[in-house]
Design a protein around this motif. Structure first.
Motif, PDB file in Angstrom:
ATOM      1  N   TRP A   1     -28.257 -10.272-101.878  1.00 29.63           N
ATOM      2  CA  TRP A   1     -28.844  -9.243-100.819  1.00 29.63           C
ATOM      3  C   TRP A   1     -27.722  -8.655-100.023  1.00 29.63           C
ATOM      4  O   TRP A   1     -26.948  -9.298 -99.374  1.00 29.63           O
ATOM      5  N   GLN A   2     -27.833  -7.522 -99.937  1.00 24.94           N
ATOM      6  CA  GLN A   2     -26.691  -6.757 -99.129  1.00 24.94           C
ATOM      7  C   GLN A   2     -27.144  -5.584 -98.336  1.00 24.94           C
ATOM      8  O   GLN A   2     -28.100  -5.005 -98.740  1.00 24.94           O
ATOM      9  N   GLY A   3     -26.700  -5.212 -97.182  1.00 28.76           N
ATOM     10  CA  GLY A   3     -26.746  -4.068 -96.532  1.00 28.76           C
ATOM     11  C   GLY A   3     -27.952  -4.205 -95.320  1.00 28.76           C
ATOM     12  O   GLY A   3     -27.939  -5.308 -94.844  1.00 28.76           O
ATOM     13  N   ARG A   4     -28.818  -3.470 -95.166  1.00 27.39           N
ATOM     14  CA  ARG A   4     -29.906  -3.673 -94.314  1.00 27.39           C
ATOM     15  C   ARG A   4     -31.348  -3.167 -94.723  1.00 27.39           C
ATOM     16  O   ARG A   4     -31.487  -2.233 -95.573  1.00 27.39           O
ATOM     17  N   SER A   5     -32.248  -4.249 -94.537  1.00 26.05           N
ATOM     18  CA  SER A   5     -33.557  -4.009 -95.111  1.00 26.05           C
ATOM     19  C   SER A   5     -34.392  -3.458 -93.876  1.00 26.05           C
ATOM     20  O   SER A   5     -34.875  -4.347 -92.882  1.00 26.05           O
ATOM     21  N   GLU A   6     -34.550  -2.026 -93.737  1.00 22.55           N
ATOM     22  CA  GLU A   6     -35.219  -1.593 -92.610  1.00 22.55           C
ATOM     23  C   GLU A   6     -36.167  -0.840 -92.943  1.00 22.55           C
ATOM     24  O   GLU A   6     -36.399   0.300 -92.047  1.00 22.55           O
ATOM     25  N   GLU A   7     -36.596  -0.609 -94.150  1.00 22.25           N
ATOM     26  CA  GLU A   7     -37.840   0.460 -94.559  1.00 22.25           C
ATOM     27  C   GLU A   7     -39.001   0.166 -93.823  1.00 22.25           C
ATOM     28  O   GLU A   7     -39.211  -0.994 -93.428  1.00 22.25           O
ATOM     29  N   ARG A   8     -39.993   1.093 -93.860  1.00 20.20           N
ATOM     30  CA  ARG A   8     -41.326   0.942 -93.426  1.00 20.20           C
ATOM     31  C   ARG A   8     -41.835  -0.212 -94.207  1.00 20.20           C
ATOM     32  O   ARG A   8     -42.558  -0.882 -93.423  1.00 20.20           O
ATOM     33  N   ASP A   9     -42.184   0.204 -95.371  1.00 27.02           N
ATOM     34  CA  ASP A   9     -43.024  -0.894 -96.324  1.00 27.02           C
ATOM     35  C   ASP A   9     -42.201  -1.315 -97.386  1.00 27.02           C
ATOM     36  O   ASP A   9     -42.215  -1.238 -98.434  1.00 27.02           O
ATOM     37  N   PRO A  10     -41.293  -2.371 -96.893  1.00 28.47           N
ATOM     38  CA  PRO A  10     -40.543  -2.957 -98.201  1.00 28.47           C
ATOM     39  C   PRO A  10     -41.286  -3.642 -99.065  1.00 28.47           C
ATOM     40  O   PRO A  10     -40.752  -3.661-100.008  1.00 28.47           O
ATOM     41  N   ALA A  11     -42.342  -4.129 -98.608  1.00 22.65           N
ATOM     42  CA  ALA A  11     -43.184  -4.877 -99.853  1.00 22.65           C
ATOM     43  C   ALA A  11     -43.357  -3.946-100.862  1.00 22.65           C
ATOM     44  O   ALA A  11     -43.593  -4.407-101.919  1.00 22.65           O
ATOM     45  N   ASP A  12     -43.758  -2.612-100.732  1.00 20.38           N
ATOM     46  CA  ASP A  12     -44.106  -1.563-101.828  1.00 20.38           C
ATOM     47  C   ASP A  12     -42.861  -1.649-102.793  1.00 20.38           C
ATOM     48  O   ASP A  12     -43.375  -1.842-104.052  1.00 20.38           O
ATOM     49  N   PHE A  13     -41.712  -1.943-102.597  1.00 16.66           N
ATOM     50  CA  PHE A  13     -40.705  -1.903-103.838  1.00 16.66           C
ATOM     51  C   PHE A  13     -40.039  -3.310-103.899  1.00 16.66           C
ATOM     52  O   PHE A  13     -39.645  -3.912-104.964  1.00 16.66           O
ATOM     53  N   LEU A  14     -40.507  -4.496-102.897  1.00 13.24           N
ATOM     54  CA  LEU A  14     -39.506  -5.520-102.942  1.00 13.24           C
ATOM     55  C   LEU A  14     -40.569  -6.499-103.776  1.00 13.24           C
ATOM     56  O   LEU A  14     -40.130  -7.272-104.706  1.00 13.24           O
ATOM     57  N   ASN A  15     -41.783  -6.585-103.801  1.00 11.13           N
ATOM     58  CA  ASN A  15     -42.750  -7.311-104.439  1.00 11.13           C
ATOM     59  C   ASN A  15     -42.735  -7.125-105.872  1.00 11.13           C
ATOM     60  O   ASN A  15     -42.415  -8.084-106.655  1.00 11.13           O
ATOM     61  N   PRO A  16     -42.621  -5.814-106.393  1.00  9.76           N
ATOM     62  CA  PRO A  16     -42.642  -5.740-107.832  1.00  9.76           C
ATOM     63  C   PRO A  16     -41.009  -6.085-108.447  1.00  9.76           C
ATOM     64  O   PRO A  16     -41.032  -6.888-109.478  1.00  9.76           O
ATOM     65  N   PHE A  17     -39.988  -5.836-107.737  1.00  6.90           N
ATOM     66  CA  PHE A  17     -38.866  -6.102-108.075  1.00  6.90           C
ATOM     67  C   PHE A  17     -38.595  -7.718-108.280  1.00  6.90           C
ATOM     68  O   PHE A  17     -38.149  -8.244-109.142  1.00  6.90           O
ATOM     69  N   LEU A  18     -38.896  -8.159-107.020  1.00  6.06           N
ATOM     70  CA  LEU A  18     -38.790  -9.752-106.922  1.00  6.06           C
ATOM     71  C   LEU A  18     -39.591 -10.563-108.036  1.00  6.06           C
ATOM     72  O   LEU A  18     -39.152 -11.565-108.485  1.00  6.06           O
ATOM     73  N   SER A  19     -40.682 -10.050-108.152  1.00 11.19           N
ATOM     74  CA  SER A  19     -41.609 -10.579-109.297  1.00 11.19           C
ATOM     75  C   SER A  19     -41.014 -10.678-110.668  1.00 11.19           C
ATOM     76  O   SER A  19     -41.136 -11.618-111.403  1.00 11.19           O
ATOM     77  N   SER A  20     -40.318  -9.452-110.894  1.00  8.51           N
ATOM     78  CA  SER A  20     -39.649  -9.317-112.121  1.00  8.51           C
ATOM     79  C   SER A  20     -38.573 -10.139-112.335  1.00  8.51           C
ATOM     80  O   SER A  20     -38.334 -10.771-113.429  1.00  8.51           O
ATOM     81  N   ILE A  21     -37.830 -10.528-111.167  1.00  7.18           N
ATOM     82  CA  ILE A  21     -36.756 -11.362-111.114  1.00  7.18           C
ATOM     83  C   ILE A  21     -36.957 -12.653-111.470  1.00  7.18           C
ATOM     84  O   ILE A  21     -36.525 -13.500-112.151  1.00  7.18           O
ATOM     85  N   VAL A  22     -38.263 -13.434-110.747  1.00  3.51           N
ATOM     86  CA  VAL A  22     -38.850 -14.483-110.877  1.00  3.51           C
ATOM     87  C   VAL A  22     -38.964 -14.758-112.525  1.00  3.51           C
ATOM     88  O   VAL A  22     -38.779 -15.888-113.020  1.00  3.51           O
ATOM     89  N   GLU A  23     -39.579 -13.719-113.118  1.00  6.53           N
ATOM     90  CA  GLU A  23     -40.006 -13.749-114.549  1.00  6.53           C
ATOM     91  C   GLU A  23     -38.507 -14.075-115.378  1.00  6.53           C
ATOM     92  O   GLU A  23     -38.563 -14.758-116.648  1.00  6.53           O
TER      93      GLU A  23
END
Lengths: 121, 163
Positions: free
Chosen positions: A26-48
């Motif tokens: 993880w790098q930079g700054r996570s400061e978006e309004r609704d990070p779950a919208d893009f993090l949840n699908p991305f992180l789910s795909s990583i776990v797979e």
């Protein structure tokens, strides 16, 4: 194998490590309004993709994350735990916010046999 | 010494206001470095409060959408934020979180409990995790009150001068 997420000032990179471990950096700054919208699908795909490999989830280069970023991280930890993955979560121990945030997250991982949270340089 | 950063929005603010206020606050803190204040803690608190106000605030009956101020007096930092309230239940939720923080013997335990709640019930809700974070991680005190359809939040911390 390599996957990357760019969103605002946040970059998350998933790649092979030097040994058989996989890295999620993880790098930079996570400061978006609704990070779950893009993090949840991305992180789910990583776990797979983790398979039987050890995952090192490295937050040391993350400058900041807002509190809206924390639920997706917790969700990722839960999925990794339920899937029986072996994970090391690394934070920067000389960072005030990282130290406070990840120390508190041990409330979740303390009883997990295969997931550890480690403060490092 | 007393100084201030003050910003207002009379239109429903966009997310870019969070970054604008963070930038202005960072510059202001940079110019007050001699005061021994942890800018990292202050900026986190600023961002969490402004993010909540932008996310959940509405235009109030007097036209206010968002009022923000950051002030330093000696080693005390105070942040005030006001936004219009959409529904009264939002105030009760905020007040409940503030009461829990102010009556807690351990803010760290309170924060850890909140993280465990999220782990066990991850369904999206207005959990005001940011308020718990402000109290635990930022070590700020918090108070809130309702004035008509305006929600006022005040966060403050006395820094020592050892940093």
């Amino acid at each position: 194998m390599k996957s990357e997420l760019y969103e605002g000032s946040l970059r998350v990179v998933f790649e092979e490590g030097s040994d058989s471990s996989l890295l999620l950096i993880w790098q930079g700054r996570s400061e978006e309004r609704d990070p779950a919208d893009f993090l949840n699908p991305f992180l789910s795909s990583i776990v797979e993709k983790v398979g039987n490999n050890r995952l090192i989830c490295d937050f040391r280069a993350l400058e900041y994350m807002n509190s809206s970023t924390i639920p997706p991280v917790i969700r990722m930890i839960k999925k990794l735990h339920l899937d029986g993955k072996t994970v090391k979560i690394v934070f920067r121990r000389d960072s005030l916010w990282q130290n406070a945030t990840f120390r508190a997250m041990r409330a979740i991982t303390d009883t997990m046999q295969t997931i550890e949270i480690s403060g490092e340089e | 010494m007393s100084a201030m950063v003050s910003m207002s929005a009379s239109m429903p603010p966009t997310w870019s206001l969070v970054k604008e206020i963070r930038k202005n606050s960072s510059e202001y803190l940079e110019s007050n470095r001699e005061s021994g204040i942890s800018s990292e803690a202050v900026i986190m608190v600023v961002c969490e409060l402004v993010e909540n106000a932008v996310k959940y605030g509405v235009r109030a009956s007097d036209g206010t959408c968002l009022d923000f101020s950051l002030s330093i007096s000696g080693s005390q930092v105070e942040i005030n934020i006001t936004n219009g309230l959409g529904v009264l239940d939002d105030y009760y939720s905020v007040a409940s979180a503030v009461d829990a923080i102010n009556s807690s013997d351990s803010r760290e335990q309170l924060y850890r409990s909140r993280l465990l709640q999220i782990y066990h019930s991850p369904v999206s809700e207005k959990g005001y995790l940011g308020l718990y974070r402000i109290a635990y991680e930022g070590e700020f005190d918090i108070a809130c009150h309702l004035d008509g359809d305006l929600l006022h939040l005040r966060a403050w911390r006395e820094f020592d001068n050892e940093e």
